[in-house]
Design a protein around this motif. Sequence first.
Motif, PDB file in Angstrom:
ATOM      1  N   LEU A   1      45.848   8.290  79.119  1.00 25.22           N
ATOM      2  CA  LEU A   1      45.338   7.462  80.167  1.00 25.22           C
ATOM      3  C   LEU A   1      46.359   6.965  81.388  1.00 25.22           C
ATOM      4  CD1 LEU A   1      42.852   4.739  78.500  1.00 25.22           C
ATOM      5  CD2 LEU A   1      42.444   6.613  79.683  1.00 25.22           C
ATOM      6  N   ASP A   2      47.639   7.003  80.672  1.00 20.00           N
ATOM      7  CA  ASP A   2      48.931   6.897  81.562  1.00 20.00           C
ATOM      8  C   ASP A   2      48.993   7.770  82.766  1.00 20.00           C
ATOM      9  OD1 ASP A   2      48.987   4.250  80.347  1.00 20.00           O
ATOM     10  OD2 ASP A   2      50.863   5.101  79.150  1.00 20.00           O
ATOM     11  N   GLU A   3      48.618   9.040  82.392  1.00 19.62           N
ATOM     12  CA  GLU A   3      48.834  10.320  83.350  1.00 19.62           C
ATOM     13  C   GLU A   3      47.914  10.174  84.316  1.00 19.62           C
ATOM     14  OE1 GLU A   3      48.488  13.642  80.648  1.00 19.62           O
ATOM     15  OE2 GLU A   3      50.546  13.057  79.636  1.00 19.62           O
ATOM     16  N   GLN A   4      46.665   9.542  84.054  1.00 20.92           N
ATOM     17  CA  GLN A   4      45.598   9.353  85.059  1.00 20.92           C
ATOM     18  C   GLN A   4      46.157   8.377  86.181  1.00 20.92           C
ATOM     19  OE1 GLN A   4      43.440  11.398  85.078  1.00 20.92           O
ATOM     20  NE2 GLN A   4      43.772  12.446  82.968  1.00 20.92           N
ATOM     21  N   ALA A   5      45.837   8.490  87.518  1.00 19.26           N
ATOM     22  CA  ALA A   5      46.365   7.743  88.761  1.00 19.26           C
ATOM     23  C   ALA A   5      44.952   6.785  88.838  1.00 19.26           C
ATOM     24  CB  ALA A   5      46.553   8.578  89.955  1.00 19.26           C
ATOM     25  N   LEU A   6      45.487   5.553  88.859  1.00 19.44           N
ATOM     26  CA  LEU A   6      44.691   4.374  89.111  1.00 19.44           C
ATOM     27  C   LEU A   6      43.346   4.343  88.019  1.00 19.44           C
ATOM     28  CD1 LEU A   6      43.672   5.040  92.937  1.00 19.44           C
ATOM     29  CD2 LEU A   6      45.444   3.619  91.881  1.00 19.44           C
ATOM     30  N   VAL A   7      43.719   4.752  86.714  1.00 20.91           N
ATOM     31  CA  VAL A   7      42.606   4.805  85.778  1.00 20.91           C
ATOM     32  C   VAL A   7      41.961   3.576  85.305  1.00 20.91           C
ATOM     33  CG1 VAL A   7      44.428   4.718  83.890  1.00 20.91           C
ATOM     34  CG2 VAL A   7      42.285   5.655  83.463  1.00 20.91           C
ATOM     35  N   LEU A   8      42.673   2.460  85.374  1.00 23.09           N
ATOM     36  CA  LEU A   8      42.010   1.006  85.138  1.00 23.09           C
ATOM     37  C   LEU A   8      42.011   0.153  86.177  1.00 23.09           C
ATOM     38  CD1 LEU A   8      43.535   0.526  81.459  1.00 23.09           C
ATOM     39  CD2 LEU A   8      41.281   1.251  82.108  1.00 23.09           C
ATOM     40  N   GLY A   9      42.234   0.440  87.536  1.00 27.49           N
ATOM     41  CA  GLY A   9      42.039  -0.191  88.393  1.00 27.49           C
ATOM     42  C   GLY A   9      43.018  -0.928  89.226  1.00 27.49           C
ATOM     43  N   ALA A  10      44.467  -0.657  88.717  1.00 29.91           N
ATOM     44  CA  ALA A  10      45.520  -0.887  89.447  1.00 29.91           C
ATOM     45  C   ALA A  10      46.353   0.315  89.774  1.00 29.91           C
ATOM     46  CB  ALA A  10      46.407  -1.794  88.158  1.00 29.91           C
TER      47      ALA A  10
ATOM     48  N   ASP B   1      40.104  14.027  66.322  1.00 27.75           N
ATOM     49  CA  ASP B   1      40.239  14.642  67.647  1.00 27.75           C
ATOM     50  C   ASP B   1      39.239  14.645  68.533  1.00 27.75           C
ATOM     51  OD1 ASP B   1      42.713  15.515  66.670  1.00 27.75           O
ATOM     52  OD2 ASP B   1      41.988  17.699  66.096  1.00 27.75           O
ATOM     53  N   ASP B   2      37.912  14.411  68.252  1.00 29.69           N
ATOM     54  CA  ASP B   2      36.721  14.463  69.033  1.00 29.69           C
ATOM     55  C   ASP B   2      36.534  12.870  69.410  1.00 29.69           C
ATOM     56  OD1 ASP B   2      36.062  17.088  68.833  1.00 29.69           O
ATOM     57  OD2 ASP B   2      34.754  16.527  66.945  1.00 29.69           O
ATOM     58  N   MET B   3      37.024  11.844  68.516  1.00 33.94           N
ATOM     59  CA  MET B   3      36.945  10.679  68.903  1.00 33.94           C
ATOM     60  C   MET B   3      38.107  10.312  70.155  1.00 33.94           C
ATOM     61  SD  MET B   3      35.226   7.894  68.259  1.00 33.94           S
ATOM     62  CE  MET B   3      35.119   6.112  68.559  1.00 33.94           C
ATOM     63  N   GLU B   4      39.052  10.850  69.823  1.00 26.69           N
ATOM     64  CA  GLU B   4      40.189  10.852  70.943  1.00 26.69           C
ATOM     65  C   GLU B   4      39.841  11.116  72.357  1.00 26.69           C
ATOM     66  OE1 GLU B   4      44.715  12.560  71.815  1.00 26.69           O
ATOM     67  OE2 GLU B   4      44.275  11.961  69.525  1.00 26.69           O
ATOM     68  N   ASP B   5      39.334  12.256  72.039  1.00 27.06           N
ATOM     69  CA  ASP B   5      38.538  12.840  73.657  1.00 27.06           C
ATOM     70  C   ASP B   5      37.574  11.859  74.173  1.00 27.06           C
ATOM     71  OD1 ASP B   5      40.290  15.100  73.445  1.00 27.06           O
ATOM     72  OD2 ASP B   5      38.711  16.248  72.524  1.00 27.06           O
ATOM     73  N   ILE B   6      36.693  11.535  73.193  1.00 23.54           N
ATOM     74  CA  ILE B   6      35.693  10.463  73.814  1.00 23.54           C
ATOM     75  C   ILE B   6      36.156   9.419  74.362  1.00 23.54           C
ATOM     76  CG2 ILE B   6      33.607   9.507  73.336  1.00 23.54           C
ATOM     77  CD1 ILE B   6      33.156  11.553  71.108  1.00 23.54           C
ATOM     78  N   LEU B   7      36.990   8.747  73.673  1.00 21.06           N
ATOM     79  CA  LEU B   7      37.922   7.411  74.091  1.00 21.06           C
ATOM     80  C   LEU B   7      38.420   7.480  75.497  1.00 21.06           C
ATOM     81  CD1 LEU B   7      39.378   5.970  70.996  1.00 21.06           C
ATOM     82  CD2 LEU B   7      37.713   4.859  72.373  1.00 21.06           C
ATOM     83  N   VAL B   8      39.039   8.672  75.819  1.00 20.45           N
ATOM     84  CA  VAL B   8      39.779   8.997  76.870  1.00 20.45           C
ATOM     85  C   VAL B   8      38.539   8.770  78.195  1.00 20.45           C
ATOM     86  CG1 VAL B   8      40.937  10.602  78.449  1.00 20.45           C
ATOM     87  CG2 VAL B   8      41.784   9.959  76.065  1.00 20.45           C
ATOM     88  N   ASP B   9      37.648   9.764  77.893  1.00 18.58           N
ATOM     89  CA  ASP B   9      36.527   9.678  78.848  1.00 18.58           C
ATOM     90  C   ASP B   9      35.756   8.491  79.077  1.00 18.58           C
ATOM     91  OD1 ASP B   9      36.989  12.481  79.516  1.00 18.58           O
ATOM     92  OD2 ASP B   9      35.335  13.271  78.160  1.00 18.58           O
ATOM     93  N   TYR B  10      35.730   7.757  78.093  1.00 17.85           N
ATOM     94  CA  TYR B  10      35.167   6.585  78.055  1.00 17.85           C
ATOM     95  C   TYR B  10      35.723   5.379  78.899  1.00 17.85           C
ATOM     96  CZ  TYR B  10      32.742   2.063  76.108  1.00 17.85           C
ATOM     97  OH  TYR B  10      31.918   1.204  75.908  1.00 17.85           O
ATOM     98  N   HIS B  11      37.197   5.351  78.593  1.00 21.18           N
ATOM     99  CA  HIS B  11      37.883   4.323  79.617  1.00 21.18           C
ATOM    100  C   HIS B  11      37.844   4.890  81.092  1.00 21.18           C
ATOM    101  CE1 HIS B  11      39.793   1.788  76.594  1.00 21.18           C
ATOM    102  NE2 HIS B  11      39.960   2.915  76.039  1.00 21.18           N
ATOM    103  N   LEU B  12      37.701   6.053  81.299  1.00 18.18           N
ATOM    104  CA  LEU B  12      37.944   6.577  82.618  1.00 18.18           C
ATOM    105  C   LEU B  12      36.330   6.368  83.186  1.00 18.18           C
ATOM    106  CD1 LEU B  12      39.318  10.179  82.117  1.00 18.18           C
ATOM    107  CD2 LEU B  12      40.312   8.340  83.241  1.00 18.18           C
ATOM    108  N   ALA B  13      35.279   6.557  82.508  1.00 14.66           N
ATOM    109  CA  ALA B  13      33.975   6.113  82.933  1.00 14.66           C
ATOM    110  C   ALA B  13      33.882   4.591  83.443  1.00 14.66           C
ATOM    111  CB  ALA B  13      33.127   6.600  82.022  1.00 14.66           C
ATOM    112  N   ARG B  14      34.367   3.853  82.417  1.00 16.69           N
ATOM    113  CA  ARG B  14      34.266   2.194  82.694  1.00 16.69           C
ATOM    114  C   ARG B  14      35.441   1.897  83.967  1.00 16.69           C
ATOM    115  NH1 ARG B  14      32.695  -1.095  79.175  1.00 16.69           N
ATOM    116  NH2 ARG B  14      34.256  -2.785  79.712  1.00 16.69           N
ATOM    117  N   ALA B  15      36.531   2.745  84.253  1.00 19.55           N
ATOM    118  CA  ALA B  15      37.339   2.384  85.318  1.00 19.55           C
ATOM    119  C   ALA B  15      36.572   2.819  86.570  1.00 19.55           C
ATOM    120  CB  ALA B  15      38.421   3.086  85.071  1.00 19.55           C
ATOM    121  N   MET B  16      35.857   4.010  86.646  1.00 17.05           N
ATOM    122  CA  MET B  16      35.034   4.287  87.823  1.00 17.05           C
ATOM    123  C   MET B  16      34.048   3.279  87.966  1.00 17.05           C
ATOM    124  SD  MET B  16      34.573   8.485  86.749  1.00 17.05           S
ATOM    125  CE  MET B  16      33.306   8.771  88.094  1.00 17.05           C
TER     126      MET B  16
END
Length: 322
Positions: free
Chosen positions: A108-117, A34-49
Amino acid sequence: MQSNRLAMVMTAALCLWLVAACKPGTPSEYIQPDDMEDILVDYHLARAMAERATTDSYEQKNYMQALYIEAVMQKHGVTKAEFDSSLIYYFRRADRFDDMYERVSERLDEQALVLGASEREIGMYSTFNATGDTANIWSDRKNLAMLTVPPYNQWDFEVPVDTTFRQGDSFLMQFMADFMFEDGSRDGVIFLAVTYGNDTTICRNTHFSSSGFQQLRLNAFDGHDIKRIRGFFYLGNSSERSTTTRILFVNNIQFVRFHQKEKKKDEKVEESSVKQDSIARRADTDSVGSGDLRRAGDGSLPADSGTAVHRMGRRMSEPKTR
């Protein structure tokens, strides 16, 4: 009777406890699911930013990315080394990693513009009916993660062909790429091959080395039915052994089919007359003369044997090195 019921209840409870005790868990030295899942979400968001930062400097983007990722690690109270080792642990247990990453992808799909598209780019074909003129016909998994080490560096797929396909169809493969590389060169590949009824195979591939929106188009090949569609995702640098994190995430995979617009009767008549007129003109200019490049006695070259389609067909029949 009451004592028998009590014994049965105790036996059932003991069985449940034994099943739970035997079920493999995550070792304590790794981040729990569960903790790993939360970190992965934030990790992808950080990279997208970091990817969307308003700077053209590659070094500046890398610096900002490192800052964002360090902030994610501090937020969750883990080190980058703990995160990396846990990520490798889960990935090498494919069933657990797939389940985890599927949930991460949904979030991640719920986040707008999460990966730059924009939502228009990656989502514009999501709601098209599979029998329409334009349709997203992808039915396989929409998200995957790849390592640079075999067999985790390649993922093959095949798109089912049915009666809804027509002659003259064209195709578009699109997806979001997210490289998680601490070092080394990035080399992602998407390969697509379409085989037609006359056994001609047209191949297309593209390399990509940056995170973001990726596309591969394959134009129509008129006059033949579509027999088979297959391809693969590939992550290069498999010969470079490293203990650092090198993972490619592929998200929101779509395979879009476009039917060729059917011509109206008057358009067909007009096209036929134009074709006949062009043939007549060609007959007038084919006679040997001072302005003709083809001289009497010159042999005609086999025009189709050297075309791009035939060259690619021959290449597909040769052993591929990946």
